[in-house]
Design an enzyme around this catalytic site. Sequence first.
Site: not given
Length: 611
Positions: A206, A350
């Site tokens: 990420h 998320h």
Amino acid sequence: MSSSSLLPLTSSFTSLPSTNTHRAIKTRTNQTQGFRVSCNHAPDNQNDKKLILPEAQKLVLPNVDRRNLLVGLGGLYTATNLTSKPSALALPITTPDITSICKDSCLGFKNAEGAIRSRKCCPPSLGKTIKDFVFPTDKKVRMRWPAHAGTKEQVGKYRAAIQAMRDLPDDHPHSFASQAKIHCAYCNGGYTQVDSGFPCNDIQVHNSWLFFPFHRWYLYFYERILGKLINDPDFALPFWKWDEPAGMPIPEMFVPETIDGKPNSLYDVYRNAKHIKDRIVDLDYYDEDKNIPDKQQVLCNLSTVYRDLVRNGGDTLSFFGGVYVAGDDPVENGAKSVGSVEAGCHTAVHLWVGDSKNPNHEDMGNFYSAGYDPAFYIHHSNVDRMWKLWKELSLSGHVDPTETDWLNASYVFYDENEDLVRVYNRDSVCLDMLKYNYIENSKEVFPWRNSRPEKRDKNLQVATTGDVKKVDQIKFPVTLNNIFKVRVKRPAVSRSAEEKAKANEVLVIKGIRYDSEKFVKFDVFVNDKLKDGVFTTPCDPEYAGGFAQIPHSGMKNMFMESSARFGLTELLEDTHTDGDEYATVTLVPRTGCEDLTIRKIEIILVRVAAF
């Protein structure tokens, strides 16, 4: 695209020759080549930047600075043989053998003792060697379908495939638990850069240019495994089409706990119950109590997608995220920036799905546990589609990275035949070669494409006042515990259409240092010159975007550093401020910013490559 497209116009770096070919560099063999290095923590910062060689190798080479040494395929190459391009000073990120060099995940747990899911995220070992990836020879293309509009047959097959995966023993590489742990291992400290000579540096997919290709490969194998489990070679995943009004609610097939008296394989108990009830996702989520009417939420969502793909994703670096090569620490990498979609729609979904009442926001609200929610995969299926749609806009600057450090970054997965396979970024760029695609409405004009915020009504604006300090009058770093305003000098004003086509004007906020145990978010407004009593929203042209981070560290008070980039070219036009010498930047803390600091704010021109 030349490498210069990733640099400001004032850069003096030279370009490194690049290639678009799929076989630019000979692939690594199945077995790790070159020497291994040990990970010994030195007591001081200077020594900690060095490679620590095993005793036998100290006879040949002393410890040397890690940025001046390449651990090659069987040899060493000093930086004197390379150009001045920073990313040439290291190898691409290379995942080691995931079954033999893996450690319990140690990052991402604000409350490790209260972790709901397992921190043991290493995959099972079947004693197999790693094969190189071979493109599929399927006769038909798997067509991924919008989850809100699936047929009874599509939904039934999907439920059956997930149930078959759940029915496997946990130690099977295709099991639901093993597949969920993949994300944990790659995102929460399971692997290090040992194959590149940096065993003390974890791999994190990420907050860098690895984000899109890694998740594409993850879903590629996940989809094929599900098809194998139900003996359907044409099986395709659904995608959560949150970029279209009809697809914004969490899909109905994920909501009920049981179906016909049996457990629903798509249900996950660790979701935010309030949001599942309200259904419509918030693509700019940060607060439980925003209470935006559904109609306005839909409009703001469309503006957010437009912003992520067009306004803030106007060049390769801004869309993909910062350069990340061997020797770089996760998050705090060379370019230190997160891509527009990852920081925007991706992170918001998320956090919106995850349960904030759980110790670590499980499941979707934390990297280590996200894979345990089946909604994760349909969310990322649409994130993957954003990459496809971004390229299909055919706008200047919308081109994939061509640097060899990106093309040759690699990961290891179990495929549908339970074989270990090494895959490369370079092989992920063409969906036709991977034999899957996305079903779109015929002759569809995506609603977000027409969701550029309307120009500001001049009657609602007031003249810029001089009581806001200029950036050179501020002592940095500044703490964002309150609303912060500053005037930033622009590199050029009133550029012609031709000049704007060659370079984007980009606001860069550097050195964002934050407590990575927290969910943090702040919003950015530019040239907000509205009269008293008129307030801006994410639907308005003054809103540049936000910086948001999912928790991904495990050490107490562990601070990490990143950066954010926001496109200004359209924003300045829409706010009638294209002729202003200075832009007034307003940062509004939303959550987790009590100890967040910012080191630098500037506006630059970034060259864009022709599509």
